[in-house]
Motif scaffolding. Structure first.
Motif, PDB file in Angstrom:
ATOM      1  N   ARG A 144       0.860  -1.203   0.000  1.00  0.00           N
ATOM      2  CA  ARG A 144       0.000   0.000   0.000  1.00  0.00           C
ATOM      3  C   ARG A 144       0.878   1.227   0.000  1.00  0.00           C
ATOM      4  O   ARG A 144       1.687   1.418   0.905  1.00  0.00           O
ATOM      5  CB  ARG A 144      -0.886   0.006   1.252  1.00  0.00           C
ATOM      6  CG  ARG A 144      -2.087   0.941   1.260  1.00  0.00           C
ATOM      7  CD  ARG A 144      -1.807   2.464   1.261  1.00  0.00           C
ATOM      8  NE  ARG A 144      -0.816   2.876   2.243  1.00  0.00           N
ATOM      9  CZ  ARG A 144      -0.250   4.092   2.261  1.00  0.00           C
ATOM     10  NH1 ARG A 144      -0.569   5.023   1.376  1.00  0.00           N
ATOM     11  NH2 ARG A 144       0.669   4.373   3.179  1.00  0.00           N
ATOM     12  N   ASN A 146       1.211   5.593  -1.744  1.00  0.00           N
ATOM     13  CA  ASN A 146       0.501   6.652  -2.469  1.00  0.00           C
ATOM     14  C   ASN A 146       0.881   6.548  -3.959  1.00  0.00           C
ATOM     15  O   ASN A 146       1.691   5.693  -4.355  1.00  0.00           O
ATOM     16  CB  ASN A 146       0.769   8.023  -1.849  1.00  0.00           C
ATOM     17  CG  ASN A 146       2.250   8.412  -1.873  1.00  0.00           C
ATOM     18  OD1 ASN A 146       2.945   8.137  -2.843  1.00  0.00           O
ATOM     19  ND2 ASN A 146       2.712   9.056  -0.800  1.00  0.00           N
ATOM     20  N   SER A 192      -3.326   4.806  -2.294  1.00  0.00           N
ATOM     21  CA  SER A 192      -4.213   5.706  -1.544  1.00  0.00           C
ATOM     22  C   SER A 192      -4.287   7.071  -2.216  1.00  0.00           C
ATOM     23  O   SER A 192      -3.383   7.480  -2.942  1.00  0.00           O
ATOM     24  CB  SER A 192      -3.708   5.857  -0.108  1.00  0.00           C
ATOM     25  OG  SER A 192      -2.374   6.296  -0.122  1.00  0.00           O
ATOM     26  N   ASP A 196      -9.133   5.585  -3.278  1.00  0.00           N
ATOM     27  CA  ASP A 196      -8.139   4.531  -3.066  1.00  0.00           C
ATOM     28  C   ASP A 196      -8.375   3.441  -4.100  1.00  0.00           C
ATOM     29  O   ASP A 196      -9.501   2.985  -4.294  1.00  0.00           O
ATOM     30  CB  ASP A 196      -8.281   3.915  -1.663  1.00  0.00           C
ATOM     31  CG  ASP A 196      -8.138   4.941  -0.551  1.00  0.00           C
ATOM     32  OD1 ASP A 196      -7.217   5.774  -0.625  1.00  0.00           O
ATOM     33  OD2 ASP A 196      -8.964   4.902   0.386  1.00  0.00           O
ATOM     34  N   LEU A 214      -7.111  14.283   5.680  1.00  0.00           N
ATOM     35  CA  LEU A 214      -6.278  13.155   6.145  1.00  0.00           C
ATOM     36  C   LEU A 214      -4.833  13.301   5.658  1.00  0.00           C
ATOM     37  O   LEU A 214      -3.904  12.798   6.287  1.00  0.00           O
ATOM     38  CB  LEU A 214      -6.864  11.817   5.656  1.00  0.00           C
ATOM     39  CG  LEU A 214      -8.118  11.336   6.375  1.00  0.00           C
ATOM     40  CD1 LEU A 214      -8.752  10.155   5.642  1.00  0.00           C
ATOM     41  CD2 LEU A 214      -7.817  10.961   7.826  1.00  0.00           C
ATOM     42  N   GLN A 215      -4.657  13.994   4.534  1.00  0.00           N
ATOM     43  CA  GLN A 215      -3.298  14.200   4.009  1.00  0.00           C
ATOM     44  C   GLN A 215      -2.495  15.195   4.847  1.00  0.00           C
ATOM     45  O   GLN A 215      -1.286  15.305   4.684  1.00  0.00           O
ATOM     46  CB  GLN A 215      -3.369  14.746   2.579  1.00  0.00           C
ATOM     47  CG  GLN A 215      -3.769  13.716   1.557  1.00  0.00           C
ATOM     48  CD  GLN A 215      -3.864  14.334   0.176  1.00  0.00           C
ATOM     49  OE1 GLN A 215      -4.622  15.284  -0.034  1.00  0.00           O
ATOM     50  NE2 GLN A 215      -3.107  13.824  -0.759  1.00  0.00           N
ATOM     51  N   ALA A 219       1.393  10.303   8.725  1.00  0.00           N
ATOM     52  CA  ALA A 219       1.277   8.867   9.045  1.00  0.00           C
ATOM     53  C   ALA A 219      -0.144   8.311   8.986  1.00  0.00           C
ATOM     54  O   ALA A 219      -0.387   7.209   9.466  1.00  0.00           O
ATOM     55  CB  ALA A 219       1.906   8.547  10.400  1.00  0.00           C
ATOM     56  N   GLY A 221      -1.363   7.453   6.136  1.00  0.00           N
ATOM     57  CA  GLY A 221      -1.117   6.370   5.173  1.00  0.00           C
ATOM     58  C   GLY A 221      -0.501   5.156   5.868  1.00  0.00           C
ATOM     59  O   GLY A 221      -0.940   4.019   5.665  1.00  0.00           O
ATOM     60  N   CYS A 222       0.514   5.411   6.718  1.00  0.00           N
ATOM     61  CA  CYS A 222       1.145   4.312   7.481  1.00  0.00           C
ATOM     62  C   CYS A 222       0.092   3.589   8.314  1.00  0.00           C
ATOM     63  O   CYS A 222       0.107   2.355   8.438  1.00  0.00           O
ATOM     64  CB  CYS A 222       2.216   4.865   8.427  1.00  0.00           C
ATOM     65  SG  CYS A 222       3.410   5.972   7.663  1.00  0.00           S
TER      66      CYS A 222
HETATM   67  N1  LIG Z   1      -8.023  13.852  -1.387  1.00  0.00           N
HETATM   68  C1  LIG Z   1      -8.394  12.907  -0.519  1.00  0.00           C
HETATM   69  N2  LIG Z   1      -9.696  12.722  -0.232  1.00  0.00           N
HETATM   70  C2  LIG Z   1     -10.084  11.781   0.640  1.00  0.00           C
HETATM   71  N3  LIG Z   1      -9.220  10.964   1.312  1.00  0.00           N
HETATM   72  C3  LIG Z   1      -7.908  11.089   1.054  1.00  0.00           C
HETATM   73  C4  LIG Z   1      -7.424  12.066   0.133  1.00  0.00           C
HETATM   74  N4  LIG Z   1      -6.079  11.952   0.087  1.00  0.00           N
HETATM   75  C5  LIG Z   1      -5.733  10.954   0.922  1.00  0.00           C
HETATM   76  N5  LIG Z   1      -6.827  10.436   1.509  1.00  0.00           N
HETATM   77  C6  LIG Z   1      -6.849   9.355   2.504  1.00  0.00           C
HETATM   78  O1  LIG Z   1      -5.835   9.642   3.449  1.00  0.00           O
HETATM   79  C7  LIG Z   1      -5.206   8.451   3.900  1.00  0.00           C
HETATM   80  C8  LIG Z   1      -3.693   8.567   3.702  1.00  0.00           C
HETATM   81  O2  LIG Z   1      -3.441   8.521   2.328  1.00  0.00           O
HETATM   82  P1  LIG Z   1      -2.167   9.230   1.673  1.00  0.00           P
HETATM   83  O3  LIG Z   1      -2.238   8.992   0.212  1.00  0.00           O
HETATM   84  O4  LIG Z   1      -2.065  10.638   2.135  1.00  0.00           O
HETATM   85  O5  LIG Z   1      -1.022   8.321   2.306  1.00  0.00           O
HETATM   86  P2  LIG Z   1       0.538   8.573   2.416  1.00  0.00           P
HETATM   87  O6  LIG Z   1       0.974   9.590   1.405  1.00  0.00           O
HETATM   88  O7  LIG Z   1       1.216   7.274   2.380  1.00  0.00           O
HETATM   89  O8  LIG Z   1       0.613   9.172   3.899  1.00  0.00           O
HETATM   90  P3  LIG Z   1       1.769   9.110   5.005  1.00  0.00           P
HETATM   91  O9  LIG Z   1       3.045   8.805   4.274  1.00  0.00           O
HETATM   92  O10 LIG Z   1       1.762  10.447   5.655  1.00  0.00           O
HETATM   93  O11 LIG Z   1       1.434   8.039   5.960  1.00  0.00           O
HETATM   94  C9  LIG Z   1      -5.851   7.307   3.127  1.00  0.00           C
HETATM   95  O12 LIG Z   1      -6.846   6.725   3.926  1.00  0.00           O
HETATM   96  C10 LIG Z   1      -6.489   8.010   1.923  1.00  0.00           C
HETATM   97  O13 LIG Z   1      -7.650   7.353   1.468  1.00  0.00           O
END
Ligand SMILES: Nc1ncnc2c1ncn2[C@@H]1O[C@H](COP(=O)(O)OP(=O)(O)OP(=O)(O)O)[C@@H](O)[C@H]1O
Ligand SMILES: Cc1ncsc1CCO
Ligand SMILES: [Mg+2]
Length: 293
Positions: A144, A146, A192, A196, A214-215, A219, A221-222
């Motif tokens: 999983r 981004n 994600s 997703d 959530l962005q 963490a 995403g983690c």
């Molecule tokens: N634009 C958005 N709308 C709705 N939900 C989002 C959006 N962007 C991210 N998310 C949600 O936020 C959460 C984290 O996703 P993200 O893609 O930011 O992970 P990441 O970049 O790996 O984060 P990190 O590295 O900080 O842990 C997921 O559950 C995702 O579905």
């Protein structure tokens, strides 16, 4: 709990294809998975980055699982066989940690335990990319990341414009990369983002729960990767389904948390509360998973 096969309730057989593509299937499936995690409280070993340890452990607890942040090589032979799933996250990787990650993945494979890889910032450096590709060779059940992370893994090259842990791409930009990566690796691949994406290389579903804020919490995403590990732990023969429902449940907790939040800091708190309190009626009404393309 000693053994996935004897301890976890059997999940229902897959439905016909036309039903499997709709919420008629996915919403009850999400509730069944969450209930199963709450009832059996699977033990999830996390070898994760320093930034994420607290949120990952709290998200697992509020989802109903038992987190254990053990990452020492010396403990893996004793401890990893007792777990129900393993989550490996390379966020603050240093060379010293790689042997533990590889050993834990190998032990999980030998014990038939699912394991999940979070390739944080995979395209940021050659060192990190090679580590992620080496871990991918150990056949994670689920990967999983981004959009940028999944595209870097698929291309196998460092991203000149990398923004580290943050994505420069929409999840939907990475659909073809995710499908190909799933076919090559044999892993379920989840990307994600606003939607997703989850694929086994053939089927592709989109999970439309979540909020953009959530962005703005590090963490998340983690944390959703670790929640995926908990869901796969209780349905190890159906990692595609478990990955999609975990992403949906986490996103839905974010939506409910957002109703009370004033910004990222309070969303972090309300997200954990909402995940803890999610009930059947809310899940059946608001899970939003559907076929892509
Ligand atoms: N634009 C958005 N709308 C709705 N939900 C989002 C959006 N962007 C991210 N998310 C949600 O936020 C959460 C984290 O996703 P993200 O893609 O930011 O992970 P990441 O970049 O790996 O984060 P990190 O590295 O900080 O842990 C997921 O559950 C995702 O579905
Ligand atoms: C910000 C950050 N840097 C390395 S790991 C991490 C946590 C989100 O992946
Ligand atoms: Mg990440």
């Amino acid at each position: 709990m000693e053994d996935n096969k004897t301890q976890f309730p059997q999940q229902p057989p897959p439905p016909p294809n036309d039903v499997a593509e709709t919420n008629k299937f996915w919403a009850p499936q999400a509730w069944a998975h969450l209930q199963s995690v709450r009832r059996s409280s699977p033990l999830i070993q996390c070898i994760t980055n320093f930034v994420s340890m607290d949120l990952v452990a709290n998200v697992l607890l509020s989802g109903g699982a038992s987190p254990a942040m053990l990452h020492s090589v010396q403990e893996i032979p004793d401890f990893t066989p007792k777990t129900h799933a393993l989550c490996i996250n390379v966020g603050t990787l240093v060379p010293d940690w790689l042997p533990a990650m590889k050993m834990a993945a190998q032990v999980a494979n030998e014990c038939n335990k699912p394991w999940v890889l979070d390739p944080v910032a995979a395209g940021a450096s050659g060192f990190r990319l090679k580590a992620c590709l080496d871990l991918l060779k150990l056949r994670p059940t689920v990967v999983r990341g981004n959009g940028s992370e999944i595209m870097a893994l698929f291309r196998g090259s460092v991203d000149e414009n990398s923004k580290g842990a943050d994505s420069l791409h929409e999840s939907t930009d990475a659909i073809e990369a995710a499908k190909s990566l799933a076919q090559i690796s044999g892993s379920i691949v989840a990307v994600s983002g606003a939607i997703d994406i989850v694929t086994d290389g053939h089927r592709v579903v989109g999970v439309k729960n979540g909020v953009p804020m959530l962005q703005k919490i590090t963490a998340t995403g983690c944390s959703v990767t670790a929640l995926i590990a908990a869901f796969v732990a209780i349905d190890p023969l159906r990692p595609f389904e478990a990955t999609a429902t975990a992403l949906s449940v986490f996103g839905l907790a974010g939506e409910i948390g957002m109703d009370m939040a004033k910004g990222p800091a309070s969303l972090r708190m309300y997200l954990i509360d909402a995940l803890h309190g999610l009930d059947e009626a809310t899940i059946l009404r608001r899970v939003n998973i559907g076929k892509m393309l």
